[in-house]
Design a protein around this motif. Structure first.
Motif, short mmCIF file in Angstrom:
data_model
loop_
_atom_site.label_atom_id
_atom_site.label_comp_id
_atom_site.label_asym_id
_atom_site.label_seq_id
_atom_site.Cartn_x
_atom_site.Cartn_y
_atom_site.Cartn_z
N GLU A 142 1.63 2.49 -11.02
CA GLU A 142 2.03 3.99 -10.04
C GLU A 142 1.68 3.44 -8.73
O GLU A 142 1.29 3.53 -7.71
CB GLU A 142 1.72 5.23 -10.70
CG GLU A 142 3.12 5.15 -11.77
CD GLU A 142 4.35 4.93 -10.73
OE1 GLU A 142 4.79 5.70 -9.64
OE2 GLU A 142 5.47 5.38 -11.75
N CYS A 143 0.06 1.97 -8.79
CA CYS A 143 -0.53 2.76 -8.16
C CYS A 143 -0.15 1.00 -7.24
O CYS A 143 0.99 0.43 -7.28
CB CYS A 143 -2.14 1.48 -8.73
SG CYS A 143 -2.72 2.54 -9.93
N PRO A 144 -0.68 1.92 -6.03
CA PRO A 144 -0.49 0.65 -5.19
C PRO A 144 -0.15 -0.73 -4.31
O PRO A 144 -1.51 -1.20 -5.63
CB PRO A 144 -0.62 1.34 -3.40
CG PRO A 144 -0.72 3.36 -3.79
CD PRO A 144 -1.18 2.88 -5.32
N ILE B 299 -3.44 -1.39 -4.20
CA ILE B 299 -5.27 -1.32 -5.25
C ILE B 299 -4.82 -2.66 -6.49
O ILE B 299 -5.52 -2.99 -7.33
CB ILE B 299 -5.09 0.18 -6.08
CG1 ILE B 299 -4.81 0.88 -4.45
CG2 ILE B 299 -5.40 0.17 -7.32
CD1 ILE B 299 -6.41 0.69 -3.71
N LYS B 300 -2.83 -2.94 -6.86
CA LYS B 300 -3.49 -3.79 -7.83
C LYS B 300 -3.89 -4.72 -7.20
O LYS B 300 -3.54 -5.89 -8.53
CB LYS B 300 -1.51 -3.75 -8.45
CG LYS B 300 -0.93 -2.73 -8.98
CD LYS B 300 0.25 -2.58 -9.23
CE LYS B 300 1.33 -1.80 -9.73
NZ LYS B 300 2.61 -1.53 -9.48
N ASP B 301 -3.15 -5.57 -6.08
CA ASP B 301 -4.31 -6.91 -6.14
C ASP B 301 -6.04 -7.04 -6.35
O ASP B 301 -6.35 -7.85 -6.54
CB ASP B 301 -3.69 -7.06 -4.58
CG ASP B 301 -2.32 -7.39 -3.90
OD1 ASP B 301 -1.08 -7.83 -5.25
OD2 ASP B 301 -2.28 -7.66 -3.18
N TYR C 284 -9.19 -1.73 -13.93
CA TYR C 284 -8.26 -1.04 -13.43
C TYR C 284 -8.22 0.28 -13.65
O TYR C 284 -7.38 1.66 -13.77
CB TYR C 284 -7.24 -1.81 -14.66
CG TYR C 284 -7.49 -0.97 -16.61
CD1 TYR C 284 -6.91 0.06 -16.65
CD2 TYR C 284 -8.04 -1.59 -17.13
CE1 TYR C 284 -7.44 1.04 -18.34
CE2 TYR C 284 -8.33 -1.16 -18.28
CZ TYR C 284 -8.01 -0.16 -18.95
OH TYR C 284 -8.20 0.06 -20.04
N VAL C 285 -9.52 0.84 -14.57
CA VAL C 285 -10.00 2.63 -14.61
C VAL C 285 -10.16 3.10 -13.18
O VAL C 285 -9.66 3.79 -12.87
CB VAL C 285 -11.45 2.32 -15.80
CG1 VAL C 285 -12.27 3.92 -15.71
CG2 VAL C 285 -10.78 2.17 -17.16
N THR C 286 -11.04 2.65 -12.09
CA THR C 286 -10.91 2.29 -11.01
C THR C 286 -9.71 2.58 -9.93
O THR C 286 -9.96 4.36 -9.53
CB THR C 286 -12.06 1.72 -10.39
OG1 THR C 286 -13.36 1.87 -11.23
CG2 THR C 286 -12.35 2.25 -9.20
N ALA C 287 -9.14 2.56 -10.34
CA ALA C 287 -7.66 2.01 -9.97
C ALA C 287 -6.99 3.36 -9.94
O ALA C 287 -6.38 4.30 -9.14
CB ALA C 287 -7.27 1.23 -10.22
N THR C 288 -6.32 3.48 -11.22
CA THR C 288 -6.03 5.04 -11.88
C THR C 288 -6.30 5.57 -11.00
O THR C 288 -6.07 7.42 -10.81
CB THR C 288 -5.58 5.05 -13.47
OG1 THR C 288 -6.94 4.57 -14.11
CG2 THR C 288 -4.90 3.53 -13.76
N GLU C 289 -8.01 6.26 -11.28
CA GLU C 289 -8.52 7.10 -10.78
C GLU C 289 -8.70 7.25 -9.21
O GLU C 289 -8.44 8.49 -8.77
CB GLU C 289 -10.51 6.91 -11.02
CG GLU C 289 -10.49 7.76 -12.42
CD GLU C 289 -10.35 9.31 -12.65
OE1 GLU C 289 -10.65 10.05 -11.79
OE2 GLU C 289 -9.60 9.63 -13.94
N LEU C 290 -8.44 6.36 -8.46
CA LEU C 290 -8.45 6.65 -7.07
C LEU C 290 -7.28 6.78 -7.59
O LEU C 290 -6.89 7.92 -5.86
CB LEU C 290 -8.88 5.14 -6.91
CG LEU C 290 -8.67 5.03 -5.15
CD1 LEU C 290 -9.65 5.84 -4.50
CD2 LEU C 290 -8.68 3.70 -4.53
N SER D 236 -3.37 6.66 1.76
CA SER D 236 -4.05 7.64 1.50
C SER D 236 -5.01 6.71 1.09
O SER D 236 -5.63 6.98 0.26
CB SER D 236 -3.55 8.90 0.67
OG SER D 236 -2.50 8.42 -0.42
N THR D 237 -4.14 5.07 0.41
CA THR D 237 -5.78 5.02 -0.98
C THR D 237 -6.31 3.47 0.27
O THR D 237 -6.66 2.73 -0.29
CB THR D 237 -4.51 4.15 -1.49
OG1 THR D 237 -3.62 3.45 -1.19
CG2 THR D 237 -4.02 4.97 -2.63
N ARG D 238 -6.32 3.87 1.45
CA ARG D 238 -6.94 2.88 1.89
C ARG D 238 -8.73 2.74 1.44
O ARG D 238 -9.31 3.99 1.11
CB ARG D 238 -7.32 3.37 3.53
CG ARG D 238 -6.06 2.34 4.21
CD ARG D 238 -6.15 3.37 6.21
NE ARG D 238 -5.17 3.74 6.02
CZ ARG D 238 -5.23 4.71 7.10
NH1 ARG D 238 -6.52 4.91 7.46
NH2 ARG D 238 -3.67 5.11 7.91
#
Length: 195
Positions: A160-162, A165-167, A176-182, A192-194
């Motif tokens: 579900e990450c933008p 973020i996946k890039d 990936y843990v930080t990405a999902t938390e963010l 909202s994910t800048r």
């Protein structure tokens, strides 16, 4: 030393013979976007080298469709065979025909049959999201792919990450843990994910 065929003929084994098919490379195809793994060029080249050396390469799993013989599992082996064929080598690839299997089971097969190359987190996330889209619950996915329910939940959150973020995960700039938390903290809206 005896072969399984010899043991079978002399009734010294309970083995069951199955037809083996060797399909010309030109009769096989890959559906764009079907493979859950990103192409790893080094892995493809390893298979190319194995074909060129005449080494054993495991069979591909295929399905007959209206378009021909589609590769379900073995995309890196298929790409390696195509590279080997570019040198002039004529190839027929050993295949296992998959029949009577649901689309979800085919996706699960790609997850569990990695042939020595584990899936990256984003690849698992893509596969789990496809299984979820097939109507599977998190527990059903976990059982089928032999992972924990928490792994499934984490990978579905990663799916579900933008894309930006996946890039960053893909490029090794973020775990990936930080990405999902963010994403959990700030939502999936790009603004909202800048970072």
């Amino acid at each position: 030393m005896a072969t399984i065929g010899q043991l079978y003929k002399s009734k010294q084994t309970a083995a069951t013979p199955r037809k083996v098919f060797w399909v010309p490379l030109a009769e096989l195809y890959v559906e764009d976007g079907y493979n859950i793994r990103d192409v790893d060029q080094a892995h493809v080249e390893e298979f190319r080298d194995a074909y060129l050396a005449g080494e054993y390469v495991p069979p591909l799993t295929v399905e007959v469709t209206q378009h021909g013989i589609k590769v379900i599992d073995g995309h890196h082996r298929f790409a390696g065979a195509k590279m080997a064929a570019e040198t002039g080598l004529e190839l027929r690839l050993e295949v296992n025909d998959i029949t009577g299997t649901s689309e979800a089971d085919k996706i699960a097969l790609m997850v569990t049959s990695s042939q020595g190359k584990p899936l990256e987190p984003l690849e698992r996330a893509k596969a789990y999201a496809r299984l979820k889209a097939q109507g599977w619950t998190n527990d059903e996915i976990a059982r089928k792919v032999k992972r924990s329910p928490s792994d499934v939940a984490n990978m579905l959150a990663l799916a579900e990450c933008p894309e930006p973020i996946k890039d960053m995960v893909r490029g090794g700039q973020m775990s990936y843990v930080t990405a999902t938390e963010l994403t959990r903290q700030h939502g999936t809206d790009r603004k909202s994910t800048r970072l």
